[in-house]
Design an enzyme around this catalytic site. Structure first.
Site, short mmCIF file in Angstrom:
data_model
loop_
_atom_site.label_atom_id
_atom_site.label_comp_id
_atom_site.label_asym_id
_atom_site.label_seq_id
_atom_site.Cartn_x
_atom_site.Cartn_y
_atom_site.Cartn_z
N ASP A 244 2.90 -1.02 -9.84
CA ASP A 244 4.32 -1.78 -9.29
C ASP A 244 4.24 -3.14 -9.19
O ASP A 244 5.04 -3.71 -8.59
CB ASP A 244 4.27 -1.16 -7.96
CG ASP A 244 5.97 -1.14 -7.32
OD1 ASP A 244 6.85 -1.29 -8.21
OD2 ASP A 244 6.26 -1.41 -6.17
N ASP B 174 -7.44 -10.88 -8.66
CA ASP B 174 -6.22 -11.11 -9.56
C ASP B 174 -6.80 -10.37 -10.88
O ASP B 174 -7.65 -10.57 -11.53
CB ASP B 174 -6.13 -12.50 -10.00
CG ASP B 174 -5.07 -12.92 -10.93
OD1 ASP B 174 -4.37 -11.86 -11.67
OD2 ASP B 174 -4.44 -13.93 -11.00
N ASP C 5 -5.29 -5.70 -5.81
CA ASP C 5 -4.07 -6.62 -5.63
C ASP C 5 -4.84 -7.83 -5.38
O ASP C 5 -5.65 -8.12 -4.81
CB ASP C 5 -3.43 -6.27 -4.27
CG ASP C 5 -1.86 -6.95 -4.46
OD1 ASP C 5 -0.87 -6.13 -4.69
OD2 ASP C 5 -1.74 -8.21 -4.32
N LYS D 295 6.08 -0.88 -13.94
CA LYS D 295 7.13 -1.42 -13.43
C LYS D 295 7.65 -2.36 -14.53
O LYS D 295 6.69 -3.39 -14.92
CB LYS D 295 7.48 -2.26 -12.05
CG LYS D 295 8.72 -2.70 -11.97
CD LYS D 295 9.06 -2.84 -10.46
CE LYS D 295 8.37 -3.90 -9.78
NZ LYS D 295 8.58 -4.22 -8.20
N GLY E 120 0.72 -1.17 0.03
CA GLY E 120 0.12 0.05 0.12
C GLY E 120 0.92 1.29 -0.08
O GLY E 120 0.20 2.37 0.07
N TRP F 137 2.55 2.87 -2.29
CA TRP F 137 1.94 3.87 -3.45
C TRP F 137 0.81 4.35 -3.29
O TRP F 137 0.47 5.70 -3.57
CB TRP F 137 2.07 3.06 -4.90
CG TRP F 137 3.29 2.82 -5.53
CD1 TRP F 137 4.52 2.86 -4.67
CD2 TRP F 137 3.79 2.49 -6.70
NE1 TRP F 137 5.74 2.49 -5.64
CE2 TRP F 137 5.25 2.60 -6.88
CE3 TRP F 137 3.05 2.64 -7.90
CZ2 TRP F 137 5.82 2.59 -8.04
CZ3 TRP F 137 3.94 2.51 -9.07
CH2 TRP F 137 5.13 2.36 -8.98
#
Length: 210
Positions: free
Chosen positions: A126, A101, A85, A166, A60, A62
């Protein structure tokens, strides 16, 4: 024996990491907060009133950074943060969390329902898939995660919106950059100072849908 030494080295490095210490001081859940802070500052992204989707949000940090930046003068949050998440996440005041998911259609639908037709100003990811150490397989997994973030952004971003993901230098990286360039008018690669020197992670920022 080598594995034991590696874990000892990692623990030593982690304990002495200035970003770990700074994260603890500022109440961030992970040092990764400073990577996003650097990117947002460099790209002059995010201001109160905007809608942000945080993919792969747990633990958490971010979302914590985004929450700070959406605060008005009186401390109230202007805008929305929707975090997603597979893993559970400790609640953060003002952050809407969906556990599921991202690769599953049912979870994407849930995210779309939560948005209630609102356009998104910024998508941040991320996310890193579980890596096997097999180059070709890992490259495919990383590319899949980035492709999903690109697909979601194509459908839900405002025309002037932005996507931060990312990625990792190596096999498949150039294809991810090409996919970004096909979708966004401006694409930059950023390696924040908070990224560990040995890490091949690189963040891609796409701005303005074509």
């Amino acid at each position: 024996m080598a594995k034991k030494k590696f874990s000892k080295d990692w623990i030593h490095q982690h304990i002495n990491d200035p970003y770990v210490k700074l994260a603890q001081q500022k109440g961030y859940r992970a040092r990764a907060a400073f990577k996003l802070t650097e990117i947002l500052d460099a790209e002059k992204l995010l201001r109160p009133g905007q809608v942000v989707v945080d993919l792969g949000a747990t633990p958490g940090s971010w979302s914590q950074v985004v929450r700070e930046r959406l605060k008005g003068a009186g401390g109230e949050i202007h805008g929305r943060i929707i975090a997603l998440d597979m893993l559970p996440m400790e609640p953060i005041a003002g952050v809407e969390f969906i556990q599921g998911d991202f690769r599953e259609d049912s979870v994407l639908r849930q995210l779309e329902e939560t948005l209630q037709g609102q356009s998104v100003d910024l998508v941040i990811s991320d996310m890193a898939p579980n890596l096997s150490g097999v180059g070709v397989a890992d490259a495919a997994r990383i590319q899949h995660v980035c492709d999903l973030a690109l697909e979601f952004s194509a459908s839900h971003l405002r025309p002037e919106g932005a996507l931060i993901v990312k990625a990792f230098h190596g096999s498949g990286f150039s294809q991810i950059v090409d996919a970004f360039r096909q979708q966004f008018r401006r694409v930059v690669e950023r390696k924040p100072q908070a990224s560990r020197d040995k890490s091949s992670e690189t963040f891609l920022v796409g701005r303005g849908l074509k």
